[in-house]
Design a protein around this motif. Structure first.
Motif, PDB file in Angstrom:
ATOM      1  N   ASP A 184       0.337  -6.414  -0.158  1.00  0.00           N
ATOM      2  CA  ASP A 184      -0.454  -5.629   0.035  1.00  0.00           C
ATOM      3  C   ASP A 184      -1.829  -5.557  -0.826  1.00  0.00           C
ATOM      4  N   HIS A 185      -2.748  -6.390  -0.778  1.00  0.00           N
ATOM      5  CA  HIS A 185      -3.798  -6.735  -1.505  1.00  0.00           C
ATOM      6  C   HIS A 185      -5.101  -5.671  -1.230  1.00  0.00           C
ATOM      7  N   ARG A 186      -4.778  -4.926  -0.220  1.00  0.00           N
ATOM      8  CA  ARG A 186      -5.737  -3.730  -0.141  1.00  0.00           C
ATOM      9  C   ARG A 186      -5.471  -2.423  -1.149  1.00  0.00           C
ATOM     10  N   ARG A 187      -4.181  -2.392  -1.165  1.00  0.00           N
ATOM     11  CA  ARG A 187      -3.926  -1.091  -2.182  1.00  0.00           C
ATOM     12  C   ARG A 187      -3.573  -1.665  -3.469  1.00  0.00           C
ATOM     13  N   PHE A 188      -3.463  -2.770  -3.759  1.00  0.00           N
ATOM     14  CA  PHE A 188      -3.224  -3.577  -4.959  1.00  0.00           C
ATOM     15  C   PHE A 188      -3.933  -4.849  -5.257  1.00  0.00           C
ATOM     16  N   SER A 189      -5.073  -4.628  -6.180  1.00  0.00           N
ATOM     17  CA  SER A 189      -5.824  -5.664  -6.435  1.00  0.00           C
ATOM     18  C   SER A 189      -5.605  -6.393  -7.730  1.00  0.00           C
ATOM     19  N   SER A 190      -5.910  -7.615  -7.340  1.00  0.00           N
ATOM     20  CA  SER A 190      -5.888  -8.492  -8.504  1.00  0.00           C
ATOM     21  C   SER A 190      -6.797  -8.874  -9.407  1.00  0.00           C
ATOM     22  N   VAL A 191      -7.827  -7.994  -9.265  1.00  0.00           N
ATOM     23  CA  VAL A 191      -9.158  -8.026 -10.220  1.00  0.00           C
ATOM     24  C   VAL A 191      -8.784  -7.165 -11.412  1.00  0.00           C
ATOM     25  N   VAL A 241       7.509  -7.160  -3.840  1.00  0.00           N
ATOM     26  CA  VAL A 241       7.224  -7.717  -2.718  1.00  0.00           C
ATOM     27  C   VAL A 241       6.166  -6.819  -2.039  1.00  0.00           C
ATOM     28  N   ARG A 242       6.521  -5.614  -2.068  1.00  0.00           N
ATOM     29  CA  ARG A 242       5.201  -4.537  -1.358  1.00  0.00           C
ATOM     30  C   ARG A 242       4.002  -4.839  -1.854  1.00  0.00           C
ATOM     31  N   LEU A 255       7.291  -2.713 -12.378  1.00  0.00           N
ATOM     32  CA  LEU A 255       7.871  -2.438 -11.222  1.00  0.00           C
ATOM     33  C   LEU A 255       8.910  -3.674 -11.510  1.00  0.00           C
ATOM     34  N   LEU A 256      10.120  -3.179 -11.281  1.00  0.00           N
ATOM     35  CA  LEU A 256      11.450  -4.166 -11.512  1.00  0.00           C
ATOM     36  C   LEU A 256      12.282  -4.315 -10.505  1.00  0.00           C
ATOM     37  N   ARG A 257      12.109  -3.846  -9.196  1.00  0.00           N
ATOM     38  CA  ARG A 257      12.887  -4.188  -8.037  1.00  0.00           C
ATOM     39  C   ARG A 257      12.223  -4.915  -7.147  1.00  0.00           C
ATOM     40  N   HIS A 258      12.904  -5.921  -6.615  1.00  0.00           N
ATOM     41  CA  HIS A 258      12.552  -7.145  -5.721  1.00  0.00           C
ATOM     42  C   HIS A 258      11.570  -6.558  -4.552  1.00  0.00           C
ATOM     43  N   ASP A 259      12.246  -5.475  -3.820  1.00  0.00           N
ATOM     44  CA  ASP A 259      11.330  -4.800  -2.811  1.00  0.00           C
ATOM     45  C   ASP A 259      10.068  -4.310  -3.225  1.00  0.00           C
ATOM     46  N   ASN A 268      13.580 -15.996  -3.274  1.00  0.00           N
ATOM     47  CA  ASN A 268      13.152 -16.409  -4.671  1.00  0.00           C
ATOM     48  C   ASN A 268      11.622 -16.313  -5.107  1.00  0.00           C
ATOM     49  N   LEU A 269      11.436 -15.484  -5.849  1.00  0.00           N
ATOM     50  CA  LEU A 269      10.003 -15.174  -6.251  1.00  0.00           C
ATOM     51  C   LEU A 269       9.474 -15.886  -7.283  1.00  0.00           C
ATOM     52  N   LEU A 270      10.393 -16.897  -7.711  1.00  0.00           N
ATOM     53  CA  LEU A 270       9.809 -17.973  -8.649  1.00  0.00           C
ATOM     54  C   LEU A 270       8.253 -18.332  -8.704  1.00  0.00           C
ATOM     55  N   TYR A 271       7.768 -18.570  -7.500  1.00  0.00           N
ATOM     56  CA  TYR A 271       6.383 -18.966  -7.425  1.00  0.00           C
ATOM     57  C   TYR A 271       5.566 -18.143  -6.758  1.00  0.00           C
ATOM     58  N   GLY A 272       6.190 -16.856  -6.574  1.00  0.00           N
ATOM     59  CA  GLY A 272       5.258 -15.745  -6.013  1.00  0.00           C
ATOM     60  C   GLY A 272       5.575 -15.563  -4.486  1.00  0.00           C
ATOM     61  N   ARG A 273       4.504 -14.768  -4.007  1.00  0.00           N
ATOM     62  CA  ARG A 273       4.520 -14.868  -2.417  1.00  0.00           C
ATOM     63  C   ARG A 273       3.051 -14.178  -1.936  1.00  0.00           C
ATOM     64  N   GLY A 274       2.658 -14.191  -0.724  1.00  0.00           N
ATOM     65  CA  GLY A 274       1.611 -13.738  -0.319  1.00  0.00           C
ATOM     66  C   GLY A 274       0.351 -14.636  -0.599  1.00  0.00           C
TER      67      GLY A 274
END
Length: 386
Positions: free
Chosen positions: A57-64, A52-53, A45-49, A326-332
Motif C-alpha cells: 500500500d504505497h498510497r498510505r505508506f510512502s517510501s520517500v 506485507v500490508r 512492525l514485527l508481524r508478517h501480515d 519469504n520476504l527476504l527480497y521484499g514484496r510489492g
C-alpha cells in the motif's frame, strides 16, 4: 506537540539486551508488542501480515523517507515507475546469467586462499572480499576500488548507527567522488567505453531525457550500500549456520541442487537486512495502535520472516516452504530488482566453499561477534576450514 512525542516508548532497539541478540529480541517483541514505538525507529512492525500490508500500500505508506534523492527505492509511483523499469533492465536475466562465470572465478580464487586447519575470521577473509569483488566486477569497476570501498562501507555503517548526519554527508560525498571519476572516464572514452552496467546507465533515459549525474550516482550508491552490506552478511550467516549444522552441510555437499532453497531458508531464519523505512501519509491503525500522518515506520524483516502465524516454529529449517511467503527480497513495487543476481552470487560462492572443503566448523572457545543495527549477521566469525 506531535502525536508520536506523546507515545511512551515500548522498547529501546539500541539497548544492550537487544543488540546482544537482535533476532531473539525481535522474536520477543513480536509476541509481546508487535506494533512497538521507540524514539529511535518510530513505529516498528514485527508481524508478517502488518509488514506485507505496508509493502503493498504505497498510497498510505510512502517510501520517500530521506531529504536526499534515492533512486528508485526512495520514490513512490508514478515517479518510481519509470526509474524502476530502467533499473530492472540492468538486472535482465541474460546479464545475470552471463555473470556466473566471473562470479565463479572470484569464488574459486577466494576459497582457494582460505587458510586450512587454523582459526580464521570468515567475514574478513571471505565474506567482505567476495562482496566487494563481485560488486565491482558486475558494475565494471577497477580493482583499485576494492580497498576504498571496504573502508567506505565500514565508515558508513558507523555513521549510520550513530546517526551522525555530518559524517554521513562527508561519507556520501567521498562515494560520489569515486563514482564521478568512473563516469567521467566513460564519458571521455565515448564509444570505446567498457560495455558494463555503469556505462549502460550513462545511456539510459527517463521521461525522454538522459539520466542526470545525481540520479546515476544515487542509483549506484543504493546498489553499492545494499550489495556490499547484505552480501557480506549473507555469506557470514550461511557459513555460521552450516557450521552449527554439520549434517545439513554434508547433505548440501552431496546434493548441491538443494542449495538455492536452503540459502533462502537460512536467510529467513537469520535476516541479512534488519529493516526498511516508510512514512505514513495519513492516520492509520495497525494492530490496535494509531499511527499519525508523517510518523516514521520501520518494517522489521528480521521479525516478519520468523512470524509463527506464517511459518510455525520460526527456528525450524524446511526446504518445502512456500517461497512467496519469504520476504527476504521484499514484496510489492519495491521488491529487490537484484534478487536474481544476489541468488546467483550466493549459490556460486557456497557451491565453491562446500566443494573445495571437507568441513567448515565453528571454533570452540572463540565466539562470533554479532553485527548490530542497522547491520545483521556477524562482524567477526571465527571458523576453521578443512
Amino acid at each position: 506537540m506531535s502525536a508520536s512525542k506523546e507515545v511512551v516508548p515500548d522498547w529501546d532497539p539500541r539497548s544492550d539486551e537487544v543488540l546482544a541478540d537482535q533476532i531473539a529480541a525481535y522474536d520477543g517483541m513480536r509476541r509481546r508488542c508487535p506494533v512497538a514505538y521507540s524514539d529511535y525507529l518510530g513505529w516498528s512492525l514485527l508481524r508478517h501480515d502488518d509488514v506485507v500490508r505496508v509493502l503493498e500500500d504505497h498510497r498510505r505508506f510512502s517510501s520517500v523517507v530521506s531529504r536526499h534523492l534515492s533512486v528508485p527505492s526512495g520514490m513512490d509511483p508514478p515517479l518510481h515507475t519509470a526509474y524502476r523499469r530502467l533499473i530492472e533492465r540492468q538486472f535482465a536475466p541474460r546479464r545475470v546469467d552471463a555473470f556466473e562465470a566471473p562470479c565463479r572465478a572470484i569464488s574459486v580464487e577466494l576459497v582457494s586462499r582460505l587458510r586450512r586447519g587454523v582459526a580464521i575470521d570468515l567475514v574478513a577473509e571471505l565474506a567482505q572480499l567476495f562482496a566487494v569483488r563481485v560488486q565491482c566486477a558486475f558494475l565494471g569497476w577497477p580493482e583499485s576500488l576494492h580497498e576504498p570501498l571496504l573502508h567506505w562501507v565500514r565508515r558508513n555503517h558507523e555513521a549510520t548507527l550513530a546517526r551522525d548526519t555530518g559524517a554521513m554527508a562527508e561519507i556520501a560525498l567521498a562515494f560520489d567522488g569515486y563514482i564521478g571519476e568512473l563516469l567521467q572516464a566513460r564519458r571521455d572514452a565515448g564509444a570505446a567505453a567498457p560495455d558494463d552496467a555503469t556505462t549502460d546507465l550513462l545511456r539510459e533515459t527517463v521521461d525522454g531525457r538522459p539520466l542526470g549525474q545525481e540520479e546515476i550516482v544515487s542509483i549506484l550508491r543504493n546498489w553499492t550500500v545494499g550489495e556490499l552490506g547484505t552480501i557480506t552478511a549473507c555469506v557470514g550467516i550461511l557459513a555460521h549456520y552450516l557450521g552449527e549444522h554439520p549434517a545439513l552441510q554434508q547433505r548440501l555437499r552431496e546434493d548441491p541442487d538443494l542449495l538455492p532453497a536452503a540459502i533462502d531458508e537460512i536467510l529467513r531464519l537469520h535476516a541479512p537486512l534488519i529493516a526498511n523505512r516508510r512514512i505514513a501519509t495519513m492516520a492509520v491503525e495497525i494492530g490496535g495502535r494509531r499511527i499519525e500522518a508523517g510518523e516514521r515506520i520501520s518494517l522489521i524483516w528480521a521479525s516478519a520472516n520468523r512470524d509463527e502465524a506464517v511459518f510455525g516454529d520460526p527456528d525450524a529449517f524446511r526446504l518445502d516452504r512456500d517461497p512467496e511467503q519469504n520476504l527476504l527480497y521484499g514484496r510489492g513495487i519495491h521488491v529487490c530488482p537484484g534478487a536474481g543476481l544476489a541468488r546467483l552470487e550466493l549459490r556460486v560462492v557456497m557451491e565453491e566453499l562446500l566443494k573445495e572443503t571437507r568441513e567448515i566448523a565453528l571454533v570452540p572457545g572463540w565466539a562470533p561477534v554479532r553485527a548490530i543495527y542497522p547491520a545483521s549477521g556477524f562482524s567477526v566469525l571465527p571458523m576453521r576450514v578443512v
